[in-house]
Design a protein around this motif. Structure first.
Motif, PDB file in Angstrom:
ATOM      1  N   GLU A 167      -5.605   7.235  -2.425  1.00  0.00           N
ATOM      2  CA  GLU A 167      -4.451   7.243  -1.542  1.00  0.00           C
ATOM      3  C   GLU A 167      -4.891   6.847  -0.139  1.00  0.00           C
ATOM      4  OE1 GLU A 167      -1.265   7.816  -2.075  1.00  0.00           O
ATOM      5  OE2 GLU A 167      -1.465   8.188  -4.191  1.00  0.00           O
ATOM      6  N   ASP A 168      -5.172   5.570   0.076  1.00  0.00           N
ATOM      7  CA  ASP A 168      -5.673   5.106   1.359  1.00  0.00           C
ATOM      8  C   ASP A 168      -4.505   4.816   2.293  1.00  0.00           C
ATOM      9  OD1 ASP A 168      -7.225   4.209   3.367  1.00  0.00           O
ATOM     10  OD2 ASP A 168      -7.781   2.311   2.432  1.00  0.00           O
ATOM     11  N   THR A 169      -3.872   5.859   2.807  1.00  0.00           N
ATOM     12  CA  THR A 169      -2.720   5.690   3.682  1.00  0.00           C
ATOM     13  C   THR A 169      -2.986   6.210   5.078  1.00  0.00           C
ATOM     14  OG1 THR A 169      -1.802   7.803   2.935  1.00  0.00           O
ATOM     15  CG2 THR A 169      -1.078   5.805   1.790  1.00  0.00           C
ATOM     16  N   ILE A 204      -1.665   0.760   8.457  1.00  0.00           N
ATOM     17  CA  ILE A 204      -1.902   1.524   7.235  1.00  0.00           C
ATOM     18  C   ILE A 204      -2.017   0.570   6.050  1.00  0.00           C
ATOM     19  CG2 ILE A 204      -0.987   3.309   5.705  1.00  0.00           C
ATOM     20  CD1 ILE A 204       0.659   4.323   8.114  1.00  0.00           C
ATOM     21  N   VAL A 238      -1.706  -0.757   2.425  1.00  0.00           N
ATOM     22  CA  VAL A 238      -0.839  -0.395   1.300  1.00  0.00           C
ATOM     23  C   VAL A 238      -0.964  -1.453   0.213  1.00  0.00           C
ATOM     24  CG1 VAL A 238       0.830   0.913   2.672  1.00  0.00           C
ATOM     25  CG2 VAL A 238       1.142  -1.548   2.354  1.00  0.00           C
ATOM     26  N   TYR A 294       3.394   3.763  -1.732  1.00  0.00           N
ATOM     27  CA  TYR A 294       3.179   4.554  -0.516  1.00  0.00           C
ATOM     28  C   TYR A 294       3.212   6.035  -0.873  1.00  0.00           C
ATOM     29  CZ  TYR A 294       3.754   6.463   4.179  1.00  0.00           C
ATOM     30  OH  TYR A 294       3.584   7.175   5.348  1.00  0.00           O
ATOM     31  N   GLU A 295       2.145   6.731  -0.550  1.00  0.00           N
ATOM     32  CA  GLU A 295       2.003   8.150  -0.851  1.00  0.00           C
ATOM     33  C   GLU A 295       2.262   8.442  -2.327  1.00  0.00           C
ATOM     34  OE1 GLU A 295       4.511  10.192   1.976  1.00  0.00           O
ATOM     35  OE2 GLU A 295       2.943  10.127   3.511  1.00  0.00           O
ATOM     36  N   GLY A 296       1.717   7.558  -3.166  1.00  0.00           N
ATOM     37  CA  GLY A 296       1.756   7.777  -4.604  1.00  0.00           C
ATOM     38  C   GLY A 296       3.014   7.356  -5.327  1.00  0.00           C
ATOM     39  N   LYS A 297       3.966   6.714  -4.630  1.00  0.00           N
ATOM     40  CA  LYS A 297       5.188   6.277  -5.318  1.00  0.00           C
ATOM     41  C   LYS A 297       5.650   4.927  -4.800  1.00  0.00           C
ATOM     42  CE  LYS A 297       8.438   8.652  -2.233  1.00  0.00           C
ATOM     43  NZ  LYS A 297       9.557   9.620  -2.158  1.00  0.00           N
ATOM     44  N   THR A 338       7.998   2.413  -3.084  1.00  0.00           N
ATOM     45  CA  THR A 338       8.939   2.575  -1.981  1.00  0.00           C
ATOM     46  C   THR A 338       9.308   1.217  -1.412  1.00  0.00           C
ATOM     47  OG1 THR A 338       7.868   4.683  -1.395  1.00  0.00           O
ATOM     48  CG2 THR A 338       9.319   3.709   0.244  1.00  0.00           C
TER      49      THR A 338
END
Length: 250
Positions: free
Chosen positions: A35-37, A45, A47, A62-65, A67
């Motif tokens: 999760e390289d955010t 950031i 993505v 983004y953040e695992g989902k 988007t």
């Protein structure tokens, strides 16, 4: 004897602390590899792109989902809008955006205002290898500055300067008189007939002549004031004085 036991206990405690530290470091590394955010030094950031939706919207992880992300401060013509349908240069903008998305490292940047719009899309500035995608689309005449809602205005001045240059050059959306307005794109004045999309490159962002008319009389029935070079209906054959304007009124 008691002294030796104390040293042994101290050694065990140090070893346990070291093991815990190594495990925590490993967990931290694995987590941020997946999760390289975290923002970089420039606030960008990294993505992962899922797909390009149109000229000013993409889908990312983004953040695992998955988007959707709406580009801040710009607007490109529609490709398949339920009410507006397909607008001139919509396909060109989408294709160029897709080319950019597939050309390097994708990063996003947030502003200080709201992070999501009413459609639950992320609002962000988009970068490929550190270069602004918004500025690229504006410079090629494939987008207009729009949806300016303070305080999300960090790059507004730069974008307006780039748009001014594109407008001065008369490229892309600026080849169509009064097409790009403060209210949006006036596709009612310039309806798309068939597929007016074309292959675009950085050096030659827009070039299309797929909307053809037999003569100026026929063209003026649709475009009373004539059309500029770069317009889907422009043809050198109908530009008698070679001034870059076909079938203008005399």
């Amino acid at each position: 004897m008691a002294q030796r036991t104390s040293k042994k206990g101290k050694g065990k405690g140090s070893l346990s602390a070291l093991i815990v530290a190594v495990l925590l470091a490993g967990a931290y590394y694995l987590f941020f590899q997946e999760e390289d955010t975290a923002p970089t030094r420039d606030g960008l950031i990294p993505v992962e792109l899922v797909k390009t939706i149109d000229g000013d919207t993409i889908k990312i992880m983004y953040e695992g989902k998955e988007t959707n992300v709406r580009y801040l401060l710009i607007d490109t013509p529609e490709t398949h809008h339920p009410r507006l349908g397909k607008q001139p240069f919509g396909e060109e903008a989408k294709r160029r955006n897709q080319e950019l998305m597939n050309s390097g490292k994708l990063e996003i940047e947030f502003d200080i205002g709201q992070k999501y719009d009413k459609y639950d899309r992320l609002l962000a500035y988009i970068y490929i290898d550190g270069e602004s995608v918004q500025e690229k689309l504006l410079s090629e005449g494939l987008a207009r500055v729009a949806y300016v809602y303070p305080p999300n205005t960090r790059h507004l001045d730069e974008y307006e300067k780039v748009q001014k240059e594109a407008k001065k050059k008369g490229i892309g959306i600026w080849t169509l008189e009064d097409y790009a307005t403060d209210r949006g794109f006036d596709s009612g004045t310039y309806p798309v007939k068939g597929d007016t999309s074309s292959k675009t490159t950085a050096k030659q962002p827009v070039s299309t002549t797929t909307e053809q008319f037999a003569n100026c009389t026929e063209l003026r029935k649709v475009y009373p004031t004539g059309v500029k070079k770069g317009h889907p209906a422009y043809s050198e054959r109908l530009d008698g004085d070679k001034d870059g304007m076909a079938c203008e009124p005399r």
